[in-house]
Scaffold this motif. Structure first.
Motif, PDB file in Angstrom:
ATOM      1  N   LYS A  88       0.841  -1.200   0.000  1.00  0.00           N
ATOM      2  CA  LYS A  88       0.000   0.000   0.000  1.00  0.00           C
ATOM      3  C   LYS A  88       0.877   1.251   0.000  1.00  0.00           C
ATOM      4  CE  LYS A  88      -3.625   2.370   2.653  1.00  0.00           C
ATOM      5  NZ  LYS A  88      -4.205   2.997   1.507  1.00  0.00           N
ATOM      6  N   VAL A  89       0.515   2.218  -0.857  1.00  0.00           N
ATOM      7  CA  VAL A  89       1.261   3.467  -0.950  1.00  0.00           C
ATOM      8  C   VAL A  89       0.496   4.536  -0.178  1.00  0.00           C
ATOM      9  CG1 VAL A  89       2.140   5.254  -2.506  1.00  0.00           C
ATOM     10  CG2 VAL A  89       2.236   2.853  -3.176  1.00  0.00           C
ATOM     11  N   GLY A  90       1.154   5.150   0.806  1.00  0.00           N
ATOM     12  CA  GLY A  90       0.545   6.207   1.591  1.00  0.00           C
ATOM     13  C   GLY A  90       0.324   7.460   0.752  1.00  0.00           C
ATOM     14  N   GLU A  91      -0.660   8.240   1.148  1.00  0.00           N
ATOM     15  CA  GLU A  91      -1.002   9.438   0.383  1.00  0.00           C
ATOM     16  C   GLU A  91       0.024  10.546   0.544  1.00  0.00           C
ATOM     17  OE1 GLU A  91      -4.978  10.678   1.197  1.00  0.00           O
ATOM     18  OE2 GLU A  91      -5.762   8.654   0.969  1.00  0.00           O
ATOM     19  N   ARG A  92       0.511  10.757   1.758  1.00  0.00           N
ATOM     20  CA  ARG A  92       1.465  11.836   2.013  1.00  0.00           C
ATOM     21  C   ARG A  92       2.561  11.330   2.932  1.00  0.00           C
ATOM     22  NH1 ARG A  92      -2.468  16.402   4.190  1.00  0.00           N
ATOM     23  NH2 ARG A  92      -1.743  15.354   6.033  1.00  0.00           N
ATOM     24  N   LEU A  93       3.696  12.000   2.854  1.00  0.00           N
ATOM     25  CA  LEU A  93       4.774  11.695   3.788  1.00  0.00           C
ATOM     26  C   LEU A  93       4.488  12.409   5.098  1.00  0.00           C
ATOM     27  CD1 LEU A  93       7.879  12.086   1.487  1.00  0.00           C
ATOM     28  CD2 LEU A  93       6.816   9.981   2.252  1.00  0.00           C
ATOM     29  N   ARG A  94       4.562  11.691   6.198  1.00  0.00           N
ATOM     30  CA  ARG A  94       4.331  12.267   7.526  1.00  0.00           C
ATOM     31  C   ARG A  94       5.461  11.833   8.440  1.00  0.00           C
ATOM     32  NH1 ARG A  94      -1.541  10.263   7.042  1.00  0.00           N
ATOM     33  NH2 ARG A  94      -2.513  11.996   5.949  1.00  0.00           N
ATOM     34  N   HIS A 124       9.290  10.720   9.770  1.00  0.00           N
ATOM     35  CA  HIS A 124      10.315   9.761   9.360  1.00  0.00           C
ATOM     36  C   HIS A 124       9.891   8.315   9.534  1.00  0.00           C
ATOM     37  CE1 HIS A 124      13.359  12.807   8.706  1.00  0.00           C
ATOM     38  NE2 HIS A 124      12.913  13.398   9.805  1.00  0.00           N
ATOM     39  N   VAL A 125       8.659   8.087   9.976  1.00  0.00           N
ATOM     40  CA  VAL A 125       8.202   6.728  10.237  1.00  0.00           C
ATOM     41  C   VAL A 125       7.042   6.393   9.311  1.00  0.00           C
ATOM     42  CG1 VAL A 125       7.201   5.175  11.965  1.00  0.00           C
ATOM     43  CG2 VAL A 125       8.924   6.844  12.643  1.00  0.00           C
ATOM     44  N   LEU A 126       7.143   5.242   8.651  1.00  0.00           N
ATOM     45  CA  LEU A 126       6.062   4.747   7.818  1.00  0.00           C
ATOM     46  C   LEU A 126       5.135   3.941   8.715  1.00  0.00           C
ATOM     47  CD1 LEU A 126       5.609   3.729   4.444  1.00  0.00           C
ATOM     48  CD2 LEU A 126       5.730   1.694   5.860  1.00  0.00           C
ATOM     49  N   THR A 127       3.873   4.296   8.740  1.00  0.00           N
ATOM     50  CA  THR A 127       2.873   3.556   9.492  1.00  0.00           C
ATOM     51  C   THR A 127       1.803   3.117   8.506  1.00  0.00           C
ATOM     52  OG1 THR A 127       3.294   4.904  11.441  1.00  0.00           O
ATOM     53  CG2 THR A 127       1.267   3.624  11.429  1.00  0.00           C
ATOM     54  N   CYS A 128       1.574   1.822   8.416  1.00  0.00           N
ATOM     55  CA  CYS A 128       0.639   1.266   7.448  1.00  0.00           C
ATOM     56  C   CYS A 128      -0.550   0.643   8.182  1.00  0.00           C
ATOM     57  CB  CYS A 128       1.358   0.206   6.609  1.00  0.00           C
ATOM     58  SG  CYS A 128       0.331  -0.497   5.304  1.00  0.00           S
ATOM     59  N   PRO A 129      -1.742   0.691   7.566  1.00  0.00           N
ATOM     60  CA  PRO A 129      -2.906   0.043   8.175  1.00  0.00           C
ATOM     61  C   PRO A 129      -2.724  -1.463   8.405  1.00  0.00           C
ATOM     62  CG  PRO A 129      -3.609   1.503   6.403  1.00  0.00           C
ATOM     63  CD  PRO A 129      -2.109   1.442   6.367  1.00  0.00           C
ATOM     64  N   CYS A 130      -1.775  -2.096   7.685  1.00  0.00           N
ATOM     65  CA  CYS A 130      -1.564  -3.531   7.873  1.00  0.00           C
ATOM     66  C   CYS A 130      -0.791  -3.834   9.156  1.00  0.00           C
ATOM     67  CB  CYS A 130      -0.844  -4.136   6.671  1.00  0.00           C
ATOM     68  SG  CYS A 130       0.921  -3.785   6.573  1.00  0.00           S
ATOM     69  N   GLY A 131      -0.304  -2.784   9.841  1.00  0.00           N
ATOM     70  CA  GLY A 131       0.394  -2.980  11.106  1.00  0.00           C
ATOM     71  C   GLY A 131       1.886  -2.708  11.061  1.00  0.00           C
ATOM     72  N   VAL A 132       2.433  -2.486   9.886  1.00  0.00           N
ATOM     73  CA  VAL A 132       3.860  -2.210   9.768  1.00  0.00           C
ATOM     74  C   VAL A 132       4.148  -0.798  10.255  1.00  0.00           C
ATOM     75  CG1 VAL A 132       5.747  -1.853   8.119  1.00  0.00           C
ATOM     76  CG2 VAL A 132       4.215  -3.802   7.876  1.00  0.00           C
ATOM     77  N   ARG A 133       5.203  -0.679  11.046  1.00  0.00           N
ATOM     78  CA  ARG A 133       5.673   0.621  11.517  1.00  0.00           C
ATOM     79  C   ARG A 133       7.192   0.562  11.496  1.00  0.00           C
ATOM     80  NH1 ARG A 133       4.118   5.135  14.512  1.00  0.00           N
ATOM     81  NH2 ARG A 133       5.646   5.784  16.053  1.00  0.00           N
ATOM     82  N   MET A 134       7.791   1.336  10.574  1.00  0.00           N
ATOM     83  CA  MET A 134       9.239   1.282  10.424  1.00  0.00           C
ATOM     84  C   MET A 134       9.751   2.583   9.836  1.00  0.00           C
ATOM     85  SD  MET A 134       9.432  -1.356   7.142  1.00  0.00           S
ATOM     86  CE  MET A 134      11.174  -1.592   7.216  1.00  0.00           C
ATOM     87  N   SER A 135      11.039   2.783   9.897  1.00  0.00           N
ATOM     88  CA  SER A 135      11.684   3.952   9.329  1.00  0.00           C
ATOM     89  C   SER A 135      11.395   4.029   7.834  1.00  0.00           C
ATOM     90  CB  SER A 135      13.195   3.853   9.559  1.00  0.00           C
ATOM     91  OG  SER A 135      13.897   4.680   8.676  1.00  0.00           O
ATOM     92  N   ARG A 136      11.105   5.225   7.344  1.00  0.00           N
ATOM     93  CA  ARG A 136      10.889   5.398   5.903  1.00  0.00           C
ATOM     94  C   ARG A 136      12.149   5.059   5.113  1.00  0.00           C
ATOM     95  NH1 ARG A 136       6.246   7.182   4.421  1.00  0.00           N
ATOM     96  NH2 ARG A 136       4.948   8.334   5.860  1.00  0.00           N
ATOM     97  N   HIS A 137      13.319   5.328   5.691  1.00  0.00           N
ATOM     98  CA  HIS A 137      14.568   4.997   5.017  1.00  0.00           C
ATOM     99  C   HIS A 137      14.701   3.482   4.868  1.00  0.00           C
ATOM    100  CE1 HIS A 137      15.982   9.093   5.041  1.00  0.00           C
ATOM    101  NE2 HIS A 137      15.785   9.177   6.350  1.00  0.00           N
ATOM    102  N   ALA A 138      14.358   2.745   5.900  1.00  0.00           N
ATOM    103  CA  ALA A 138      14.433   1.282   5.843  1.00  0.00           C
ATOM    104  C   ALA A 138      13.409   0.740   4.844  1.00  0.00           C
ATOM    105  CB  ALA A 138      14.196   0.679   7.227  1.00  0.00           C
TER     106      ALA A 138
END
Length: 76
Positions: A18-24, A26-40
């Protein structure tokens, strides 16, 4: 060395795609439960694109390269 298109690599979840709509932040948070650094996330997505470009090498499929991480980069 190969070059891959880096578009949306820091916005896309490396597990579900899933591609997020906007960058918020430094952390990517996805509805599927993934939470990780955007760089990673970007690094995993770029690596996956490179492997797919090279013919897969038997590693195709989502979720095989990324595992949700915890730690200072994922704590937001």
């Amino acid at each position: 060395m190969i070059f891959v298109d880096p578009q949306n690599t820091s916005r896309a979840c490396p597990v579900c795609g899933k591609v997020g709509e906007r960058l918020r932040g430094h952390v990517l948070t996805c509805p599927c439960g993934v939470r990780m650094s955007r760089h990673a996330a970007a690094a995993v997505n770029i690596a996956r694109r490179g492997v797919e470009f090279l013919g897969g090498l038997g590693l195709r499929g989502r979720g095989r390269w990324a595992t949700p991480v915890a730690g200072p980069l994922a704590s937001g």
